[in-house]
Design a protein around this motif. Structure first.
Motif, short mmCIF file in Angstrom:
data_model
loop_
_atom_site.label_atom_id
_atom_site.label_comp_id
_atom_site.label_asym_id
_atom_site.label_seq_id
_atom_site.Cartn_x
_atom_site.Cartn_y
_atom_site.Cartn_z
N PRO A 125 0.80 -1.24 0.00
CA PRO A 125 0.00 0.00 0.00
C PRO A 125 0.83 1.29 0.00
O PRO A 125 0.36 2.33 -0.44
CB PRO A 125 -0.82 -0.10 1.29
CG PRO A 125 -0.90 -1.57 1.57
CD PRO A 125 0.40 -2.16 1.07
N LEU A 126 2.08 1.22 0.48
CA LEU A 126 2.93 2.42 0.51
C LEU A 126 3.97 2.44 -0.62
O LEU A 126 4.85 3.30 -0.62
CB LEU A 126 3.62 2.53 1.87
CG LEU A 126 2.67 2.68 3.07
CD1 LEU A 126 3.45 2.69 4.38
CD2 LEU A 126 1.82 3.93 2.94
N ALA A 127 3.86 1.52 -1.58
CA ALA A 127 4.79 1.51 -2.72
C ALA A 127 4.67 2.82 -3.49
O ALA A 127 3.57 3.35 -3.65
CB ALA A 127 4.50 0.33 -3.63
N GLY A 128 5.80 3.32 -3.94
CA GLY A 128 5.82 4.53 -4.75
C GLY A 128 5.72 5.82 -3.96
O GLY A 128 5.74 6.91 -4.53
N GLN A 129 5.64 5.74 -2.64
CA GLN A 129 5.49 6.94 -1.81
C GLN A 129 6.77 7.27 -1.04
O GLN A 129 7.46 6.37 -0.57
CB GLN A 129 4.37 6.75 -0.79
CG GLN A 129 3.00 6.63 -1.39
CD GLN A 129 1.93 6.60 -0.31
OE1 GLN A 129 1.96 7.39 0.63
NE2 GLN A 129 0.99 5.70 -0.44
N ARG A 130 7.05 8.57 -0.94
CA ARG A 130 8.10 9.04 -0.03
C ARG A 130 7.51 8.98 1.37
O ARG A 130 6.38 9.41 1.60
CB ARG A 130 8.53 10.46 -0.34
CG ARG A 130 9.60 10.96 0.64
CD ARG A 130 9.95 12.43 0.45
NE ARG A 130 10.44 12.70 -0.89
CZ ARG A 130 9.81 13.50 -1.77
NH1 ARG A 130 8.67 14.09 -1.45
NH2 ARG A 130 10.30 13.70 -2.97
N LEU A 131 8.25 8.42 2.31
CA LEU A 131 7.78 8.28 3.69
C LEU A 131 8.59 9.22 4.58
O LEU A 131 9.81 9.27 4.51
CB LEU A 131 7.95 6.84 4.16
CG LEU A 131 7.24 5.79 3.29
CD1 LEU A 131 7.53 4.39 3.82
CD2 LEU A 131 5.75 6.05 3.21
N ASN A 132 7.88 9.97 5.40
CA ASN A 132 8.52 10.97 6.27
C ASN A 132 8.37 10.53 7.71
O ASN A 132 7.26 10.37 8.22
CB ASN A 132 7.86 12.33 6.05
CG ASN A 132 7.95 12.75 4.58
OD1 ASN A 132 9.03 12.99 4.07
ND2 ASN A 132 6.82 12.76 3.91
N PHE A 133 9.51 10.32 8.36
CA PHE A 133 9.53 9.84 9.73
C PHE A 133 10.05 10.92 10.67
O PHE A 133 11.03 11.60 10.36
CB PHE A 133 10.48 8.64 9.88
CG PHE A 133 9.99 7.40 9.22
CD1 PHE A 133 9.24 6.48 9.92
CD2 PHE A 133 10.30 7.12 7.89
CE1 PHE A 133 8.80 5.31 9.33
CE2 PHE A 133 9.87 5.96 7.29
CZ PHE A 133 9.12 5.05 8.01
N LYS A 134 9.40 11.07 11.82
CA LYS A 134 9.94 11.79 12.96
C LYS A 134 10.23 10.71 13.99
O LYS A 134 9.33 9.96 14.38
CB LYS A 134 8.95 12.81 13.52
CG LYS A 134 8.78 14.02 12.66
CD LYS A 134 7.89 15.05 13.33
CE LYS A 134 7.78 16.27 12.41
NZ LYS A 134 6.88 17.28 12.95
#
Length: 161
Positions: A125-134
């Motif tokens: 479901p998160l393929a192709g997305q930039r993920l932003n973590f804090k």
């Protein structure tokens, strides 16, 4: 003690997409506990945490190739409803285990229903997305021999056998 391979690491985190929507978070719950260097978390986040210490806080943007990969159109296919024998009611969002072309098991998600046509998607479901973590590093300890052998953390916040 800096984060390195075979360390049990506890982190508090919030994951957002580029629109700022929260996708996942440890807020209000226990920290995420993982075995560093064992591929238990996405590669981009693991690389960013390498060498960090308890109390360190960081913000990390992880590109798709270091997260869940690019979105692959070839992982989307349309099947006949008869392929879902034994399932009375199909709904968009339902997930099933299926054999991938390479023989491995994969999870597919129903994306669309049109009469007897069922469109399934084998992408994460998160393929192709930039993920932003804090992220905040809460704890770092030596992993036990058993945890290293099993390639995951045991006990609170980790895996239970």
């Amino acid at each position: 003690m800096p984060i390195a391979a075979n360390k049990a690491v506890s982190i508090d985190y919030t994951l957002t997409n580029d629109a700022g929507e929260v996708i996942d978070s440890s807020a209000g719950g226990a920290p995420l506990v993982y075995l560093h260097g064992a591929g238990n978390i996405i590669p981009g986040l693991e690389k960013a945490l390498e060498g960090k210490n308890v109390g360190d806080e960081l913000e990390v943007a992880v590109e798709p190739e270091e997260a869940y990969g690019e979105y692959l159109a070839e992982l989307v296919s349309t099947l006949n409803r008869s392929m879902f024998e034994g399932v009375d009611e199909l709904e968009v969002g339902m997930q099933f285990h299926a054999s991938a072309p390479d023989g491995q098991m994969q999870i597919v998600t129903i994306r669309d229903l049109d009469g007897d046509d069922v469109t399934v998607d084998g992408n994460h479901p998160l393929a192709g997305q930039r993920l932003n973590f804090k992220v905040k590093v809460v704890d770092v300890r030596d992993a036990s021999e058993e945890e290293i052998a099993h390639r995951h953390i045991h006990g609170e916040g980790g895996h239970h056998h």
